[in-house]
Design a protein around this motif. Structure first.
Motif, mmCIF file in Angstrom:
data_model
loop_
_atom_site.group_PDB
_atom_site.id
_atom_site.type_symbol
_atom_site.label_atom_id
_atom_site.label_comp_id
_atom_site.label_asym_id
_atom_site.label_seq_id
_atom_site.Cartn_x
_atom_site.Cartn_y
_atom_site.Cartn_z
ATOM 1 N N THR A 474 0.820 -1.185 0.027
ATOM 2 C CA THR A 474 0.187 -0.072 0.073
ATOM 3 C C THR A 474 0.803 1.187 -0.063
ATOM 4 O OG1 THR A 474 -1.742 -0.955 1.138
ATOM 5 C CG2 THR A 474 -1.779 1.134 1.033
ATOM 6 N N VAL A 475 1.932 1.250 0.969
ATOM 7 C CA VAL A 475 2.623 2.343 1.005
ATOM 8 C C VAL A 475 3.467 2.591 -0.127
ATOM 9 C CG1 VAL A 475 4.765 3.598 2.002
ATOM 10 C CG2 VAL A 475 2.789 2.519 3.588
ATOM 11 N N GLN A 476 4.097 1.413 -0.948
ATOM 12 C CA GLN A 476 4.722 1.552 -2.103
ATOM 13 C C GLN A 476 4.089 1.859 -3.072
ATOM 14 O OE1 GLN A 476 6.147 -2.527 -3.298
ATOM 15 N NE2 GLN A 476 6.989 -1.513 -5.324
ATOM 16 N N ILE A 489 13.465 0.048 -7.954
ATOM 17 C CA ILE A 489 13.214 -1.167 -7.957
ATOM 18 C C ILE A 489 13.064 -1.643 -6.447
ATOM 19 C CG2 ILE A 489 13.816 -3.475 -8.598
ATOM 20 C CD1 ILE A 489 15.477 -2.377 -10.843
ATOM 21 N N CYS A 490 11.832 -2.221 -6.314
ATOM 22 C CA CYS A 490 11.497 -2.817 -4.886
ATOM 23 C C CYS A 490 11.422 -4.213 -5.082
ATOM 24 C CB CYS A 490 10.280 -2.328 -4.324
ATOM 25 S SG CYS A 490 9.797 -2.793 -2.602
ATOM 26 N N MET A 491 12.369 -5.148 -4.163
ATOM 27 C CA MET A 491 12.267 -6.745 -4.450
ATOM 28 C C MET A 491 11.768 -6.996 -2.880
ATOM 29 S SD MET A 491 16.226 -6.992 -5.827
ATOM 30 C CE MET A 491 16.173 -8.621 -6.071
ATOM 31 N N LEU A 492 10.773 -7.805 -2.960
ATOM 32 C CA LEU A 492 9.985 -8.274 -1.800
ATOM 33 C C LEU A 492 10.293 -9.642 -1.581
ATOM 34 C CD1 LEU A 492 6.726 -6.448 -1.908
ATOM 35 C CD2 LEU A 492 8.400 -5.595 -0.814
ATOM 36 N N ASP A 493 10.408 -9.967 -0.125
ATOM 37 C CA ASP A 493 10.654 -11.510 0.285
ATOM 38 C C ASP A 493 9.767 -11.491 1.456
ATOM 39 O OD1 ASP A 493 11.106 -14.236 0.708
ATOM 40 O OD2 ASP A 493 13.418 -13.824 1.141
ATOM 41 N N VAL A 494 8.401 -11.357 1.619
ATOM 42 C CA VAL A 494 7.688 -11.280 2.503
ATOM 43 C C VAL A 494 6.708 -12.109 2.369
ATOM 44 C CG1 VAL A 494 5.950 -9.613 3.783
ATOM 45 C CG2 VAL A 494 8.164 -8.736 2.493
ATOM 46 N N ILE A 530 15.677 -1.591 -3.553
ATOM 47 C CA ILE A 530 15.142 -1.770 -1.947
ATOM 48 C C ILE A 530 14.752 -3.210 -1.979
ATOM 49 C CG2 ILE A 530 13.530 -1.234 -0.445
ATOM 50 C CD1 ILE A 530 13.312 1.457 -1.717
ATOM 51 N N LYS A 531 15.368 -3.858 -1.018
ATOM 52 C CA LYS A 531 15.232 -5.180 -0.525
ATOM 53 C C LYS A 531 14.469 -5.217 0.752
ATOM 54 C CE LYS A 531 19.033 -6.892 -2.982
ATOM 55 N NZ LYS A 531 20.224 -7.840 -3.147
ATOM 56 N N ILE A 532 12.988 -5.855 0.722
ATOM 57 C CA ILE A 532 12.473 -6.084 2.096
ATOM 58 C C ILE A 532 12.299 -7.517 2.291
ATOM 59 C CG2 ILE A 532 10.469 -5.346 3.362
ATOM 60 C CD1 ILE A 532 9.966 -3.114 1.489
ATOM 61 N N CYS A 533 12.728 -8.247 3.384
ATOM 62 C CA CYS A 533 12.299 -9.451 3.639
ATOM 63 C C CYS A 533 11.936 -9.669 5.067
ATOM 64 C CB CYS A 533 13.930 -10.155 3.880
ATOM 65 S SG CYS A 533 14.740 -9.993 2.206
ATOM 66 N N THR A 534 11.314 -10.788 5.339
ATOM 67 C CA THR A 534 10.495 -10.798 6.535
ATOM 68 C C THR A 534 11.077 -12.328 7.260
ATOM 69 O OG1 THR A 534 8.678 -11.607 5.922
ATOM 70 C CG2 THR A 534 8.692 -9.416 6.645
ATOM 71 N N THR A 535 11.286 -12.432 8.471
ATOM 72 C CA THR A 535 11.525 -13.516 9.173
ATOM 73 C C THR A 535 10.939 -13.789 10.489
ATOM 74 O OG1 THR A 535 13.719 -13.630 8.280
ATOM 75 C CG2 THR A 535 13.590 -15.360 9.955
ATOM 76 N N LEU A 536 10.431 -14.966 11.019
ATOM 77 C CA LEU A 536 9.956 -15.126 12.256
ATOM 78 C C LEU A 536 10.945 -15.667 13.197
ATOM 79 C CD1 LEU A 536 7.138 -14.776 13.668
ATOM 80 C CD2 LEU A 536 6.703 -17.301 13.382
#
Length: 612
Positions: A474-476, A489-494, A530-536
């Motif tokens: 949404t923000v992007q 460029i935005c690279m998502l690993d979410v 921009i690279k965005i990643c998430t981890t638990l």
């Protein structure tokens, strides 16, 4: 001469056993006989001193004494009640003597009879007594009731500031020195009781000295009776003015303090450091909720038992520290009451010391400061709320200026594009983008309204589960035109299933600030990625936000990277509040943020979000 020698022979045993230090000498000062007392008195250890010279037997005697013997050998008698000599061996000695010449049958002097006493010990004691009287300023007096003749020691005259030869001449004159009124009446009554009934007295009264000065003295007296009749009264007189006046001043101050304490509901106590004896007033018992009539054990143990368990060790350490010369002597503690409520006490301690700096007593006061403590807690909480509200206002101001500016820029660009575009299909696509941008603006305004209505005291109630991938996209999309402008460029690993427990407006603000920073501070030699990643991790969502922009010199700016008004590049629109607000918002939601960066390589933010 023959008859004298024969008399000595006859009375030799009598002289030897005489109870006085006596000796006989011939005209050459040689011993003819001596008593055992003489030998002992002068420390003579020679078994036989007969025919030995006086100064050979007593070699340390001063030459001046030989002059006295020589004068007596001329036919003169000599007597002295006490004279001090420095002996040749360095000792001081007091001698008392009576010397008479004895004569031969022809009337010439044949020698001397000497009674020679060593009174050094007696004189030393007299000097000590005299010195003690001077130090203690104590003198003696007596009044003969048969002759009404009075006698005073010199110290009595000194205390009375009278000439040293002054002596009262009448019975009544003995009492005129006492201050007229209560003090004189007290001594007259005490004297009467002593004379009539033999009752001794010991009183502290004021006398008037010869110079007209008032002086506190202690007078003790007793009577002497013969055949049931009082014949003499005698006693001592001591100057107690130097400590009596401070004592009276202390009593007066203590009475005033006692009245003030009673009016202010302050408890007082005393503790004997040597015996452990403790004294409390009634207020102190009330403050510590201890039954004055029914408590058992020592007061100290009862006081310690009344303390809140969490305060016992601290209070003990503070008291010991003050006893050892550290601290202010003011301490605060809590008393645990039977209903489990707490009473806050403020205690002030003073330790008294004696003449040799020995600590012998502790004095203190206790005051109930529960109301003050409660007020202090309320004020502290109010200050915290005020600070939190200030932070909220700061966040709000930032979001208004930053978030709405991004939307307005996006809308402005789209409006310009639709005005210039002639192709119907392109205009339709731009209108869809404009519609999406408008919806995003509406959502942002709604979230800002939530922030306005919330404070950090109820921030927890505003936390809600938000899908992290949806929030990022949404923000992007909201800043899509900025991406196009910067060719970013935005690279998502979410993970699409990850949700975080956040305030929606705060999360939007955090993501928007990170996106816009990466695009504004991108490298001039390459397109921004921009690279965005998430981890638990440990039931928390860890989000990494990494770019390949200009980077930050961490060695130079690392300590202040999240500080207010801190900028690290020379962009004209850099204000230095973005990262400060970002960190503030993340921590308000229970999260954390850290950063690593390298100049001309890029920056990486690591954020941990709560999931529930």
């Amino acid at each position: 001469m023959g008859s004298f020698f024969s008399q000595i022979k006859v009375n030799e045993s009598l002289i030897r056993d005489a109870p006085i230090p006596v000796a006989t000498l011939n005209s050459e000062c040689e011993f003819l006989s001596s008593s055992r007392m003489f030998l002992k008195e002068h420390g003579i250890t020679i078994e036989n001193i007969i025919d030995k010279n006086f100064f050979d037997v007593l070699p340390s005697f001063p030459p001046a004494f030989k002059e006295i013997l020589d004068r007596c050998l001329l036919g003169n008698s000599c007597q002295n009640e006490g004279k001090k000599y420095l002996l040749q061996d360095g000792r001081n000695v007091w001698l008392k003597w009576k010397i008479n010449p004895w004569t031969k049958e022809d009337g010439s002097v044949g020698g001397l009879v000497i009674v020679l006493e060593n009174i050094t010990d007696h004189k030393n004691i007299d000097e000590l007594v005299k010195e003690a009287q001077e130090v203690a300023r104590t003198g003696g007096w007596q009044l003969n009731l048969l002759t009404y003749k009075a006698q005073w020691t010199k110290m009595v005259n000194i205390i009375h500031e009278m000439p040293l030869d002054y002596v009262p001449q009448t019975f009544d004159e003995c009492f005129v020195h006492f201050k007229e009124g209560r003090h004189r009446d007290l001594i007259l009554k005490a004297t009467h009781e002593a004379i009539e009934n033999g009752t001794p007295w010991d009183e502290e009264v004021i006398m008037i000295t010869g110079t007209g000065k008032e002086l506190w003295i202690r007078t003790k007296g007793r009577a002497e009776f013969v055949d049931g009749k009082c014949v003499r009264i005698y006693g001592i007189c001591q100057d107690i003015d130097p400590y009596k006046r401070p004592q009276l001043a202390y009593r007066e101050a203590a009475e005033k303090l006692k009245s003030a304490i009673s009016a202010s509901n302050v408890g007082t106590w005393e503790y004997d450091l040597n015996t452990g004896h403790t004294i409390w007033d009634d207020i102190n018992f009330e403050l510590h909720d201890i039954d004055k009539e029914n408590y058992t054990g020592s007061l100290y143990r009862n006081w310690k038992k009344s303390l809140h368990p969490d305060d016992i060790k601290r209070v003990h350490n503070e008291v010991v520290s003050y006893y050892n010369g550290n601290g202010s002597g003011v301490l605060e503690y809590r008393v645990l009451l039977p209903n489990n409520s707490v009473r806050n006490i403020k205690a002030s301690v003073t330790i008294l010391t004696g003449p040799k700096n020995n600590k012998f007593r502790a004095l203190g006061i206790c005051q109930d400061i529960t109301n003050e403590k409660n007020t202090e807690i309320k004020l502290k909480k109010f200050a915290e709320i005020t600070g939190e509200q200030n932070n909220s206002l700061t966040n709000f101001a930032h979001m208004v200026s930053h978030d709405l500016r991004s939307h307005s820029t996006n809308l402005s660009v789209l409006t310009s594009l639709i005005e210039d575009e002639k192709d119907p299909e392109e205009r339709k696509q731009i209108l869809e983008m404009l519609k999406s941008a408008t919806n995003s603006l509406n959502s942002t305004v709604y979230n800002l309204n939530e922030v306005v209505q919330s404070t950090d005291t109820n921030i927890q109630s505003k936390l809600t589960q938000i899908n992290i991938l949806k929030a990022i996209t949404t923000v992007q999309n909201n800043i899509g035109t900025l991406f196009q402008e910067k060719k970013g460029i935005c690279m998502l690993d979410v993970d699409p299933d990850y949700s975080v427990h956040v305030v929606p407006a705060y999360l939007d603000s955090v993501l928007l600030n990170l996106f816009t920073n990466s695009l504004k501070y991108c490298a001039t030699t390459r397109s921004p990625i921009i690279k965005i990643c998430t981890t638990l991790i440990d039931k928390k969502v860890q989000l990494t936000f990494e770019d390949n922009g200009k980077g930050i010199d961490m060695a130079k700016f690392g300590k202040n990277i999240f500080g207010m008004n801190k900028t690290f590049h020379r962009n004209k629109d850099a204000r230095g509040v973005g990262l400060y607000i970002t960190k503030n918002q993340i921590e308000a939601m229970g999260g954390t943020i850290t950063v690593t960066s390298e100049v001309n390589v890029g920056t990486k933010f690591t954020i941990n979000f709560q999931t529930i």
